[in-house]
Design an enzyme around this catalytic site. Structure first.
Site, mmCIF file in Angstrom:
data_model
loop_
_atom_site.group_PDB
_atom_site.id
_atom_site.type_symbol
_atom_site.label_atom_id
_atom_site.label_comp_id
_atom_site.label_asym_id
_atom_site.label_seq_id
_atom_site.Cartn_x
_atom_site.Cartn_y
_atom_site.Cartn_z
ATOM 1 N N ASP A 173 5.880 -9.892 21.591
ATOM 2 C CA ASP A 173 6.973 -10.686 21.024
ATOM 3 C C ASP A 173 7.079 -11.973 21.828
ATOM 4 O O ASP A 173 6.452 -12.115 22.886
ATOM 5 C CB ASP A 173 8.309 -9.920 21.003
ATOM 6 C CG ASP A 173 8.745 -9.417 22.367
ATOM 7 O OD1 ASP A 173 8.230 -9.905 23.404
ATOM 8 O OD2 ASP A 173 9.602 -8.529 22.403
ATOM 9 N N ASP A 192 20.081 0.146 22.040
ATOM 10 C CA ASP A 192 20.309 0.153 20.583
ATOM 11 C C ASP A 192 19.092 0.671 19.809
ATOM 12 O O ASP A 192 19.072 0.600 18.587
ATOM 13 C CB ASP A 192 20.675 -1.252 20.102
ATOM 14 C CG ASP A 192 19.560 -2.259 20.395
ATOM 15 O OD1 ASP A 192 18.561 -1.879 21.072
ATOM 16 O OD2 ASP A 192 19.666 -3.418 19.965
ATOM 17 N N HIS A 196 16.018 -0.539 20.097
ATOM 18 C CA HIS A 196 14.989 -1.541 19.787
ATOM 19 C C HIS A 196 13.791 -1.400 20.724
ATOM 20 O O HIS A 196 13.886 -0.855 21.815
ATOM 21 C CB HIS A 196 15.569 -2.957 19.834
ATOM 22 C CG HIS A 196 15.601 -3.592 21.186
ATOM 23 N ND1 HIS A 196 16.725 -3.609 22.000
ATOM 24 C CD2 HIS A 196 14.640 -4.252 21.890
ATOM 25 C CE1 HIS A 196 16.460 -4.239 23.121
ATOM 26 N NE2 HIS A 196 15.192 -4.638 23.093
#
Lengths: 238, 238, 238, 238
Positions: free
Chosen positions: B66, B129, B131
């Protein structure tokens, strides 16, 4: 995903049979879960010719991945009866190489397969609604392993179960068992095949749609080793 | 899933480093996608000691999965700056072995990795969360490959992007790029690690919860070759 | 062949330990045959630190590949005593994960390993005369599987056996057992390591010489997955 | 070794074709080295039916493993002419998927194959004298990689070369090139097939004899992944 588009049903069946054979020629034990239904009829005819009475396949073990029991009958349910008629009997597969999933032992299916070394390959058909094994929309979730599905899972389930047992109400069970999405994804290789124009919408959805439990097979497109074998009619909408 | 519970952060880091090294000792080319962030700090310290100036790792290629660009800056974004500081520079990895994902080339990331032979392993952290990479709840769908995520993807995204660039408004980009769930699942092996009690809920959700886009990492539990490495604090709720 | 040249014994031991660990982190059963002797002393010290009391290695099974029995003693012979002292005991490996080759069961060693799924890796030292396991020049042929070697196999064998049991004539056996060249080549991966200038000639012969039974380890260079780990002193003549 | 005994030449050819196809159905690039000669005639007929004009095999690359040039001719030598006639032309294999070994480029064959990712499989015939590829007794040593063999390598070589070029003295070269034993052993899988009673002695020697350069193929029995496919006539002395 490796997508193989064949000219017709005969070529699809040949390519599928070659896939199955390609996994069988190992020295060590090989574990394959294979599909019943109408799509594989010709594939099993071709396989029987190659496998029957050939001792060099003694290392290959077979698993069914779902089962619908007949009420009031002992012995095989719908899936195993079908597999037995199409493949196990004519190919003369030894009993000790056939590992039967039933309504009684489904709770240990994943654990038994894991203890056997895991599945090298699972061969799947595809329903027009996106189902594979007994994973119909609304019956299982992506995180499920081998599970029981009851007659009230979906509005149509009683009718589906009735059709599966030949439309005879006395034989209709109130459940079936199936390897779940997570069990199927645990296989080292997944091969899915489909034939005919009535599967074209489902194939389009599989290849181009997103991943959603509303179309169960969509999960399989995230597997690192998926092969999809379809004929031109099934590929018509791609 | 192989679940490895270590005593503490140090053991977790050691085990993670051993995993990475285990993939690197091949004769043929090896492709690894590795994670930035705080979880791997100690792991990279350990790795640098083993990798620095060792020519026998010339076959290993690295990918970031990313990137968040800095507005008004050329050169690396947030992820690559972090990876470069923690690992690539101190380990003296050659430039030709580093394959950079950027806002400019994300559209070809999956295709380039495939042409390079696919990822042998992807090493992931886990957010509270759920991710991993830039796959935050609400930003990507299970079927997505490498994608751009814009600042309006979720209500918090502008703030998240601001924090990522150090809280300096002029540097905040209006997007980031990330390998999507499908890209990550295409790796032959997935290794995910987590440390600390603040990850315990997420680990419980990962291991025991179902598969849902509301908790993105849940998809990874369906991969046939997933290893999860956590310390006792992160495992506290299992 | 993947040739890894390390700076010194410490780095060689570290790299060898990382290799072993790299094979151990699997979900399925792993079968490793490992070496006794002096070369691996430091490697086992490093391994013990990583392996001791760590339940996530319960899937790993260990095999010794040769054995010299003590006359008049029950229990372990030279090799297993050495492995037990250096590794199995301090690492607290469970008895059911240790598969002992003895003078009594050598005839079924290959068959038992095959039934267990085959060796994932075999870790070998290298003698100055080119031997590995008990395959000394003149004792076994390239085509041999696990075999017994008698005291009259070579002129020096009685003396070698005497030294192996500590120079005590009463304890000297008239044979030893060893996995043969064919048994070793059957492993999916071979790792061979060597340290020190007194191994430099043997390493030169291994890497640059031809394949001949006069230098038994030369066969290993034809294995499709061989890794050789040596320090600079052992590499001095390359 | 996996030993497959088939009823006759037709079944042997079918099983060999299925082996080759089994390796071809991958998503990533596949590298196969295949044999010319008379044994594979029927196998190639079967393969052509399955491979011709099928785009889903675009990932498969082919290598010849030996070559005898025609003096005074440009273009293919004996092996490639034979492969081209039996397989490449009728199966319409694209030129970029055919990697030709010649007298000019043999010195880089091993290096080129390694750079291409190594051979997934090499398919070999077996000579009555134990040769495979151009590894005839007395021409190559077990440790040889791809090499040139001259007309004076053995007393019969000039005559052999003459026969290979059709008995026309003007076309007889004074050398040929071949992948050596070490090059062949580097393949991840080896498949060897043989047919007919005139091969029965050689098969007996291969399966039951020891490993010796006097019978070159004996080395292959030490490869961790060897499959031998023979018909009943070739198996008659086992």
């Amino acid at each position: 995903m490796k997508l193989i588009i064949t000219k017709n049903y005969e070529e699809m069946s040949t390519v599928a049979a070659q896939h199955v054979l390609g996994y069988m020629y190992k020295e060590q034990r090989v574990n394959l879960a294979i599909t019943a239904g109408s799509t594989p009829i010709r594939m099993y005819e071709l396989l029987v010719l190659q496998v029957k009475e050939r001792r060099y396949f003694d290392n290959v073990h077979f698993y069914n991945f779902d089962e619908i029991p007949f009420v009031g009958e002992t012995g095989y349910g719908v899936t195993m009866k079908n597999l037995d008629r199409m493949f196990f009997s004519p190919a003369k597969i030894a009993q000790q190489n056939i590992h039967v999933l039933t309504g009684d032992n489904y709770a240990t299916q994943d654990q038994r397969i894991k203890a056997d070394g895991g599945l090298d390959m699972i061969l799947l058909g595809l329903g027009a609604d996106g189902h594979y094994c007994g994973n119909l929309p609304g019956t299982t979730a992506f995180g499920d392993e081998t599970a029981v599905v009851y007659e009230d899972a979906t509005p149509e389930m009683k009718e589906i179960l009735l059709q599966e047992v030949g439309g005879i109400p006395e034989k209709r069970p109130n459940f079936y068992v199936t390897m779940g999405p997570k069990s199927v994804m645990a296989a080292r290789q997944i091969v899915l095949f489909a034939t005919g124009s009535h599967k074209a919408e489902a194939i389009k959805r599989l290849v181009q749609g997103g991943v959603s439990e509303a179309f169960p097979a969509s999960l399989l497109t995230t597997h690192p080793h998926l092969t999809v074998i379809i004929d031109e009619e099934a590929a018509a909408l791609l």
